[in-house]
Design a protein around this motif. Structure first.
Motif, PDB file in Angstrom:
ATOM      1  N   GLY A   1       0.784  -1.228   0.000  1.00  0.00           N
ATOM      2  CA  GLY A   1       0.000   0.000   0.000  1.00  0.00           C
ATOM      3  C   GLY A   1       0.813   1.272   0.000  1.00  0.00           C
ATOM      4  N   LEU A   2       2.130   1.185   0.185  1.00  0.00           N
ATOM      5  CA  LEU A   2       2.961   2.383   0.195  1.00  0.00           C
ATOM      6  C   LEU A   2       3.284   2.828  -1.232  1.00  0.00           C
ATOM      7  CD1 LEU A   2       5.621   1.669   2.976  1.00  0.00           C
ATOM      8  CD2 LEU A   2       3.566   3.082   3.147  1.00  0.00           C
ATOM      9  N   PRO A   3       3.434   4.135  -1.458  1.00  0.00           N
ATOM     10  CA  PRO A   3       3.925   4.587  -2.762  1.00  0.00           C
ATOM     11  C   PRO A   3       5.319   4.022  -3.010  1.00  0.00           C
ATOM     12  CG  PRO A   3       3.056   6.424  -1.474  1.00  0.00           C
ATOM     13  CD  PRO A   3       3.149   5.260  -0.548  1.00  0.00           C
ATOM     14  N   VAL A   4       5.644   3.795  -4.268  1.00  0.00           N
ATOM     15  CA  VAL A   4       6.967   3.275  -4.602  1.00  0.00           C
ATOM     16  C   VAL A   4       8.053   4.215  -4.078  1.00  0.00           C
ATOM     17  CG1 VAL A   4       8.530   2.683  -6.492  1.00  0.00           C
ATOM     18  CG2 VAL A   4       6.134   2.027  -6.615  1.00  0.00           C
ATOM     19  N   ALA A   5       7.789   5.521  -4.139  1.00  0.00           N
ATOM     20  CA  ALA A   5       8.767   6.489  -3.658  1.00  0.00           C
ATOM     21  C   ALA A   5       9.093   6.279  -2.191  1.00  0.00           C
ATOM     22  CB  ALA A   5       8.256   7.910  -3.878  1.00  0.00           C
ATOM     23  N   GLU A   6       8.092   5.931  -1.394  1.00  0.00           N
ATOM     24  CA  GLU A   6       8.324   5.692   0.021  1.00  0.00           C
ATOM     25  C   GLU A   6       9.150   4.426   0.231  1.00  0.00           C
ATOM     26  OE1 GLU A   6       8.026   5.766   4.278  1.00  0.00           O
ATOM     27  OE2 GLU A   6       8.135   7.214   2.659  1.00  0.00           O
ATOM     28  N   VAL A   7       8.908   3.410  -0.567  1.00  0.00           N
ATOM     29  CA  VAL A   7       9.707   2.186  -0.478  1.00  0.00           C
ATOM     30  C   VAL A   7      11.160   2.497  -0.808  1.00  0.00           C
ATOM     31  CG1 VAL A   7      10.015  -0.157  -1.369  1.00  0.00           C
ATOM     32  CG2 VAL A   7       7.702   0.781  -1.070  1.00  0.00           C
ATOM     33  N   VAL A   8      11.366   3.293  -1.862  1.00  0.00           N
ATOM     34  CA  VAL A   8      12.717   3.704  -2.238  1.00  0.00           C
ATOM     35  C   VAL A   8      13.383   4.461  -1.104  1.00  0.00           C
ATOM     36  CG1 VAL A   8      14.029   5.211  -3.776  1.00  0.00           C
ATOM     37  CG2 VAL A   8      12.242   3.731  -4.704  1.00  0.00           C
ATOM     38  N   ALA A   9      12.624   5.352  -0.453  1.00  0.00           N
ATOM     39  CA  ALA A   9      13.168   6.128   0.660  1.00  0.00           C
ATOM     40  C   ALA A   9      13.612   5.209   1.792  1.00  0.00           C
ATOM     41  CB  ALA A   9      12.125   7.123   1.163  1.00  0.00           C
ATOM     42  N   ARG A  10      12.843   4.182   2.066  1.00  0.00           N
ATOM     43  CA  ARG A  10      13.217   3.238   3.126  1.00  0.00           C
ATOM     44  C   ARG A  10      14.486   2.468   2.748  1.00  0.00           C
ATOM     45  NH1 ARG A  10       7.655   0.501   5.530  1.00  0.00           N
ATOM     46  NH2 ARG A  10       6.635   2.455   6.146  1.00  0.00           N
ATOM     47  N   LEU A  11      14.610   2.123   1.480  1.00  0.00           N
ATOM     48  CA  LEU A  11      15.818   1.433   1.037  1.00  0.00           C
ATOM     49  C   LEU A  11      17.046   2.316   1.195  1.00  0.00           C
ATOM     50  CD1 LEU A  11      14.500  -0.258  -2.234  1.00  0.00           C
ATOM     51  CD2 LEU A  11      15.041  -1.404  -0.080  1.00  0.00           C
ATOM     52  N   ARG A  12      16.887   3.591   0.941  1.00  0.00           N
ATOM     53  CA  ARG A  12      17.999   4.527   1.050  1.00  0.00           C
ATOM     54  C   ARG A  12      18.335   4.853   2.493  1.00  0.00           C
ATOM     55  NH1 ARG A  12      19.656   7.626  -3.055  1.00  0.00           N
ATOM     56  NH2 ARG A  12      19.908   9.418  -1.698  1.00  0.00           N
ATOM     57  N   GLY A  13      17.329   4.840   3.370  1.00  0.00           N
ATOM     58  CA  GLY A  13      17.557   5.155   4.767  1.00  0.00           C
ATOM     59  C   GLY A  13      17.367   6.631   5.047  1.00  0.00           C
ATOM     60  N   ASP A  14      17.291   6.977   6.336  1.00  0.00           N
ATOM     61  CA  ASP A  14      17.122   8.380   6.698  1.00  0.00           C
ATOM     62  C   ASP A  14      18.466   9.005   7.025  1.00  0.00           C
ATOM     63  OD1 ASP A  14      17.771   7.600   9.301  1.00  0.00           O
ATOM     64  OD2 ASP A  14      15.671   7.440   9.907  1.00  0.00           O
ATOM     65  N   ALA A  15      18.433  10.223   7.548  1.00  0.00           N
ATOM     66  CA  ALA A  15      19.669  10.971   7.769  1.00  0.00           C
ATOM     67  C   ALA A  15      20.619  10.260   8.729  1.00  0.00           C
ATOM     68  CB  ALA A  15      19.325  12.362   8.301  1.00  0.00           C
ATOM     69  N   ARG A  16      20.090   9.384   9.561  1.00  0.00           N
ATOM     70  CA  ARG A  16      20.927   8.709  10.553  1.00  0.00           C
ATOM     71  C   ARG A  16      21.582   7.450  10.030  1.00  0.00           C
ATOM     72  NH1 ARG A  16      16.182   8.077  14.713  1.00  0.00           N
ATOM     73  NH2 ARG A  16      15.267   7.560  12.682  1.00  0.00           N
ATOM     74  N   ASP A  17      20.970   6.791   9.069  1.00  0.00           N
ATOM     75  CA  ASP A  17      21.498   5.493   8.655  1.00  0.00           C
ATOM     76  C   ASP A  17      21.642   5.334   7.148  1.00  0.00           C
ATOM     77  OD1 ASP A  17      18.915   5.232   7.750  1.00  0.00           O
ATOM     78  OD2 ASP A  17      18.341   3.671   9.163  1.00  0.00           O
TER      79      ASP A  17
END
Length: 420
Positions: free
Chosen positions: A167-183
């Motif tokens: 149910g998540l947008p593909v962009a959000e999945v990509v963001a999770r793969l890339r990680g946030d500012a900490r990781d």
């Protein structure tokens, strides 16, 4: 933003830090949804500097668009209270329902800029949504962490770091793969839940610094030249022009835009200049004011040309395909394109974050709107599950009906006869 360009990219859902860098500008970084960018006026060079508009400048909002003055107030109030202005502004954008607008903190916007240069930190997965709505691997970065771990195009991504992606947008999945500012640094781990042919498993990858090659050129056995453009990062347009200029005289060209999620529209216009002798490439509006994009003169107008497109052809890639189609310069072969034709303009918010908000839409030279509609190819062709549509990095084969049909069409235009 260092380029004189507007940006168009899918809006990430629920996360509003630089982590989200839904560079769906994504192809660039590893997603199937990708950015496009429009220059401020016809002929504006991609390297020309354009300062970000101050918050509140021309803050007129049309239906479905976000009021920049409201965003500025929200971001300023959040920052004054010691909170994230980008996160607060992102929630406003989220409520608007405009999936193409986005808010980035300063670090996130810097990462986006980096990705437009063809570099990013990630696991080397380009993702897309299949016909059943599942997120799957579209292609893999050669030698990247995902390829080394044995993932294949078509593998279904079920979870990232233990969190389901259904149910998540593909962009959000990509963001999770890339990680946030900490990781998001090279070497940091990310765990994927993957499924293939009914078998599921979990694998842990470590992010790496990756550099993309947006344009590949191949001389086919029949003498034609296949130019594959994976995304329109900086320099891609010139690479296409160089490939056409150095191709053997009279050789037909297959311009493969399948799976191309967009990028910088300035680069798409430069690519159009390889095949057009000047003239209109597209028009677009900014708050109702129409502007135009023109090809540079001197392109090769006589060489037979077929453009391959599919449902992963988006944004800047659609602009290029639409221009070649409307101008009668190319025959398009494949499937209907995605339909991403909205324009986003970046604005600096008081806390230093950047909001990119929809301000208008672009149209093909014949006046066709692309947004929500896509482009219908001149010749329809359906890919096989194992062909280049499943793996855009795979070499063309006779088993791929889109490639086969395109080469037959190219022969009919005066190009080389396809192999039997």
């Amino acid at each position: 933003m260092s380029d004189s360009a507007f940006c168009t990219r899918p809006r990430p859902a629920a996360r509003w830090s630089g982590a989200v860098l839904a560079l769906a500008c994504a192809s660039v970084l590893a997603g199937a949804v990708v950015a496009g960018a429009l220059p401020t006026g016809a002929g504006t060079p991609a390297h020309a500097a354009r300062p970000l508009p101050a918050s509140g400048t021309d803050a007129r909002a049309t239906r479905g668009q976000v009021d920049r003055e409201e965003l500025a107030r929200v971001a300023a109030a959040a920052a004054a209270g010691g909170k994230s202005g980008a996160q607060a502004a992102g929630k406003v954008v989220g409520r608007s329902g405009d999936r193409w607008s986005a808010v980035y903190d300063e670090a996130g916007y810097a990462r986006f800029e980096e990705a437009l240069d063809g570099a990013y930190t990630g696991v080397g997965i380009s993702a897309r949504r299949d016909r059943s709505g599942r997120v799957e691997v579209a292609r893999l970065h050669p030698g990247g962490p995902a390829e080394r771990a044995g993932l294949r195009p078509g593998d279904r991504i079920r979870a990232v770091d233990g969190r389901p992606v259904q149910g998540l947008p593909v962009a959000e999945v990509v963001a999770r793969l890339r990680g946030d500012a900490r990781d998001a640094a090279p070497g940091t781990p990310v765990t994927l839940g993957v499924q293939r042919d009914g078998r599921g498993w979990t694998t842990t990858l470590r992010r790496a610094r990756l550099v993309t090659d947006p344009v590949t050129v191949q001389r086919l056995d029949d003498g034609a030249v296949r130019i594959t453009v994976a995304e329109f990062t900086r320099g891609a347009g010139q690479r296409v022009r160089d490939a056409v200029r150095t191709a053997p005289a009279g050789a037909g060209v297959l311009l493969d835009l399948r799976g191309n999620g967009g990028g910088l529209v300035t680069e798409a216009v430069a690519a159009a200049s390889a095949f057009l002798d000047g003239g209109l490439v597209a028009t677009y509006d900014v708050h109702g004011e129409e502007q135009a994009l023109y090809a540079q003169p001197g392109g090769d107008t006589g060489r037979p040309l077929v453009a391959l497109v599919d449902g992963g052809t988006m944004s800047a890639a659609e602009l290029l395909a639409g221009a070649l189609q409307d101008r009668g310069r190319a025959v398009t072969v494949g499937g209907r394109t995605f339909g991403k034709g909205s324009v986003q303009l970046p604005s600096r918010l008081p806390d230093g974050s950047v909001a990119e908000l929809t301000v208008g839409h672009y149209r093909t030279p014949a006046g066709r709107g692309v947004d929500g509609e896509g482009l219908t190819p001149d010749v329809a062709a359906t890919p096989t599950a194992s062909g280049p549509a499943a793996d855009p990095d795979a070499p063309p084969t006779a088993a791929d009906p889109v490639e086969t049909r395109a080469r037959a069409v190219l022969s009919g235009l005066g190009g080389p006869d396809p192999e039997p």
